[in-house]
Design a protein around this motif. Structure first.
Motif, PDB file in Angstrom:
ATOM      1  N   ARG A   1      -0.136   2.571  13.910  1.00 23.86           N
ATOM      2  CA  ARG A   1      -0.326   1.441  12.960  1.00 23.86           C
ATOM      3  C   ARG A   1      -1.124   1.657  11.864  1.00 23.86           C
ATOM      4  NH1 ARG A   1      -0.869  -0.713  18.353  1.00 23.86           N
ATOM      5  NH2 ARG A   1      -3.208  -1.304  17.944  1.00 23.86           N
ATOM      6  N   ALA A   2      -2.231   2.272  12.011  1.00 23.69           N
ATOM      7  CA  ALA A   2      -3.250   2.531  11.073  1.00 23.69           C
ATOM      8  C   ALA A   2      -2.383   3.494  10.218  1.00 23.69           C
ATOM      9  CB  ALA A   2      -4.412   3.228  11.361  1.00 23.69           C
ATOM     10  N   ALA A   3      -1.706   4.379  10.396  1.00 23.43           N
ATOM     11  CA  ALA A   3      -1.013   5.269   9.434  1.00 23.43           C
ATOM     12  C   ALA A   3      -0.203   4.942   8.607  1.00 23.43           C
ATOM     13  CB  ALA A   3      -0.421   6.592  10.192  1.00 23.43           C
ATOM     14  N   ARG A   4       0.691   3.662   9.255  1.00 21.67           N
ATOM     15  CA  ARG A   4       1.731   2.770   8.482  1.00 21.67           C
ATOM     16  C   ARG A   4       1.027   1.617   7.907  1.00 21.67           C
ATOM     17  NH1 ARG A   4       3.248   6.916  10.622  1.00 21.67           N
ATOM     18  NH2 ARG A   4       5.332   7.089  11.714  1.00 21.67           N
ATOM     19  N   ARG A   5      -0.191   1.367   8.003  1.00 23.88           N
ATOM     20  CA  ARG A   5      -0.898   0.203   7.362  1.00 23.88           C
ATOM     21  C   ARG A   5      -0.149  -1.143   7.601  1.00 23.88           C
ATOM     22  NH1 ARG A   5      -1.614   4.222   2.712  1.00 23.88           N
ATOM     23  NH2 ARG A   5      -3.767   4.673   2.601  1.00 23.88           N
ATOM     24  N   VAL A   6      -0.062  -1.369   9.116  1.00 26.69           N
ATOM     25  CA  VAL A   6       0.609  -2.336   9.501  1.00 26.69           C
ATOM     26  C   VAL A   6      -0.160  -3.175  10.592  1.00 26.69           C
ATOM     27  CG1 VAL A   6       2.872  -1.699   8.677  1.00 26.69           C
ATOM     28  CG2 VAL A   6       2.180  -1.099  11.100  1.00 26.69           C
TER      29      VAL A   6
ATOM     30  N   ALA B   1       0.910  -1.005  -0.035  1.00 25.75           N
ATOM     31  CA  ALA B   1       0.023  -0.065  -0.070  1.00 25.75           C
ATOM     32  C   ALA B   1       0.973   1.476   0.148  1.00 25.75           C
ATOM     33  CB  ALA B   1      -0.756   0.036   1.229  1.00 25.75           C
ATOM     34  N   GLN B   2       1.814   1.197   0.837  1.00 27.28           N
ATOM     35  CA  GLN B   2       2.822   2.338   0.880  1.00 27.28           C
ATOM     36  C   GLN B   2       4.410   1.988   1.081  1.00 27.28           C
ATOM     37  OE1 GLN B   2       0.329   4.348   3.718  1.00 27.28           O
ATOM     38  NE2 GLN B   2       2.029   4.240   5.322  1.00 27.28           N
ATOM     39  N   ARG B   3       5.237   2.598   0.542  1.00 24.84           N
ATOM     40  CA  ARG B   3       6.547   2.363   0.688  1.00 24.84           C
ATOM     41  C   ARG B   3       7.456   3.858   1.022  1.00 24.84           C
ATOM     42  NH1 ARG B   3       8.676  -2.772   1.583  1.00 24.84           N
ATOM     43  NH2 ARG B   3       7.774  -4.302  -0.133  1.00 24.84           N
ATOM     44  N   VAL B   4       6.853   4.947   0.677  1.00 28.83           N
ATOM     45  CA  VAL B   4       7.279   6.175   0.994  1.00 28.83           C
ATOM     46  C   VAL B   4       6.182   7.146   1.718  1.00 28.83           C
ATOM     47  CG1 VAL B   4       8.340   8.306  -0.034  1.00 28.83           C
ATOM     48  CG2 VAL B   4       9.158   5.907  -0.679  1.00 28.83           C
ATOM     49  N   TRP B   5       6.300   7.678   2.561  1.00 27.58           N
ATOM     50  CA  TRP B   5       5.386   8.697   3.216  1.00 27.58           C
ATOM     51  C   TRP B   5       6.005  10.074   3.539  1.00 27.58           C
ATOM     52  CZ3 TRP B   5       5.869  10.427   7.859  1.00 27.58           C
ATOM     53  CH2 TRP B   5       6.417   9.718   8.855  1.00 27.58           C
TER      54      TRP B   5
ATOM     55  N   ALA C   1      -1.748  -3.437  -1.329  1.00 28.13           N
ATOM     56  CA  ALA C   1      -2.647  -2.286  -1.783  1.00 28.13           C
ATOM     57  C   ALA C   1      -3.809  -2.783  -2.434  1.00 28.13           C
ATOM     58  CB  ALA C   1      -1.887  -1.387  -2.821  1.00 28.13           C
ATOM     59  N   ALA C   2      -4.780  -2.049  -2.304  1.00 27.65           N
ATOM     60  CA  ALA C   2      -6.058  -2.593  -3.063  1.00 27.65           C
ATOM     61  C   ALA C   2      -6.101  -2.611  -4.532  1.00 27.65           C
ATOM     62  CB  ALA C   2      -7.264  -1.763  -2.686  1.00 27.65           C
ATOM     63  N   THR C   3      -5.077  -1.980  -5.156  1.00 33.70           N
ATOM     64  CA  THR C   3      -4.998  -2.020  -6.699  1.00 33.70           C
ATOM     65  C   THR C   3      -3.809  -2.596  -7.083  1.00 33.70           C
ATOM     66  OG1 THR C   3      -4.273   0.331  -6.665  1.00 33.70           O
ATOM     67  CG2 THR C   3      -6.813  -0.314  -7.083  1.00 33.70           C
ATOM     68  N   PRO C   4      -3.433  -3.098  -8.273  1.00 29.61           N
ATOM     69  CA  PRO C   4      -2.281  -3.411  -8.757  1.00 29.61           C
ATOM     70  C   PRO C   4      -1.363  -2.362  -9.144  1.00 29.61           C
ATOM     71  CG  PRO C   4      -3.819  -4.469 -10.094  1.00 29.61           C
ATOM     72  CD  PRO C   4      -4.562  -3.489  -9.153  1.00 29.61           C
ATOM     73  N   PHE C   5       0.078  -2.649  -8.837  1.00 30.26           N
ATOM     74  CA  PHE C   5       1.033  -1.404  -8.846  1.00 30.26           C
ATOM     75  C   PHE C   5       1.177  -1.310 -10.482  1.00 30.26           C
ATOM     76  CE2 PHE C   5       5.573  -0.343 -10.280  1.00 30.26           C
ATOM     77  CZ  PHE C   5       5.446   1.051  -9.478  1.00 30.26           C
ATOM     78  N   ALA C   6       1.235   0.136 -10.940  1.00 27.19           N
ATOM     79  CA  ALA C   6       1.127   0.570 -12.323  1.00 27.19           C
ATOM     80  C   ALA C   6       1.864   1.880 -12.405  1.00 27.19           C
ATOM     81  CB  ALA C   6      -0.434   0.427 -12.875  1.00 27.19           C
TER      82      ALA C   6
END
Length: 316
Positions: A97-102, A49-53, A125-130
């Motif tokens: 935990r919610a903010a980091r999605r862990v 879902a995320q790798r950089v914030w 993530a809910a969608t494929p990487f594109a």
């Protein structure tokens, strides 16, 4: 050596988050993700879902780095080792935990001043990487996020950082660099925890203070062609180059470095060397690169011909 850890993500504080966001999307070529629960902007490099914030802050530096444990046993083992050695830590809040999605999160203080978040259950993530810039994606499977390099300014910090990485986290030393620079020496230690040559590196350069701890972030791509396309894109965008195309001596990566608007660097590279359980090439290097990685001013002098002044070979 397999430790059951992978570099998971990087969190960034920025005094100009909009400019940094444009750089990450348009120059680096990351895929924007959904905003985090705390409102931070996020970016993706794969199916996570995320790798950089990025959040707005009073400084331009890393806010944290994340390492993901492969499961509950690894998570508990690493925390037990860190706790036994006295490294300060606290359990992450539900909001964190919610903010980091862990699923699980523990915040650990590091000797280089940037909190390390040990996590488990990094959300997909809910969608494929594109990505239009990297349709083949980034190299993350079994290796996690690329790598992070942080700077320290004293021997005590450097020694403590090595102890934290090896004895605390359980990372393994891949090799190290000792590079004379005039009257001083730069030292860099490279650590692995999976097949990636290094997920973390600590650079020591004697100085009274280190105003910015994050030196660079690495994103690995599958092909040298993708590195070249990213290099061209950075040039067209007018991004400042920190180092031209080159190949590192220790991990063999063909890469270049652009300078982000916040002062730290991003490395895009391919052909990174991998390590196995039988890794035995733990040795000292006296150079950063076999070729290239010139600072732009040195490249300009080289292109000007032999009548120009001495060409610097100082690398990142």
């Amino acid at each position: 050596m397999r430790t059951g850890l992978e570099a998971a993500y990087i969190g960034l504080d920025s005094t100009a988050p909009a400019a940094l966001g444009s750089y990450l999307t348009e120059v680096v070529g990351l895929m924007p993700g959904e905003a985090a629960a705390d409102g931070a902007a996020t970016w993706r490099v794969d199916g996570k879902a995320q790798r950089v914030w990025v959040r707005e802050g009073a400084r331009n530096d890393a806010a944290c780095m994340g390492f993901e444990a492969a499961g509950a046993q690894v998570y508990d083992r690493v925390l037990g080792r860190l706790s036994a050695q006295g490294w300060p830590m606290r359990t992450g809040t539900a909001a964190e935990r919610a903010a980091r999605r862990v699923r699980d999160l523990t915040v650990v203080e590091t000797p280089w001043g940037i909190p390390l978040e040990l996590v488990a259950g990094l959300e997909d993530a809910a969608t494929p990487f594109a990505s239009p810039h990297f349709p083949e994606g980034f190299v993350t499977t079994g290796q996690g996020f690329g790598h992070f390099v942080f700077a320290v300014g004293s021997v005590d910090e450097y020694d403590a950082a090595r102890r934290f990485a090896i004895d605390g986290l359980g990372l393994v030393l891949s090799d190290w660099l000792r590079l004379p620079m005039g009257d001083i020496e730069m030292h860099v230690s490279f650590f692995h925890c999976n097949p990636r040559h290094h997920s973390l590196a600590i650079a020591y350069l004697p100085r009274p203070e280190v105003p910015q701890r994050l030196h660079h972030i690495n994103f690995e791509v599958a092909h040298v062609r993708s590195v070249g396309l990213a290099y061209d894109r950075a040039l067209r965008a007018g991004a400042q180059l920190a180092n031209t195309l080159g190949q590192h001596a220790n991990d063999g990566m063909v890469s270049f470095y652009s300078l982000g608007p916040d002062g730290w660097r991003v490395e895009i590279g391919a052909t990174g060397r991998t390590v196995g359980e039988d890794w035995s090439d733990v040795r000292e290097y006296d150079r950063i690169s076999d070729w290239g990685h010139l600072p732009p001013d040195a490249l300009a002098q080289a292109l000007a011909g032999p009548s120009s002044s001495h060409v610097s070979t100082r690398n990142p």
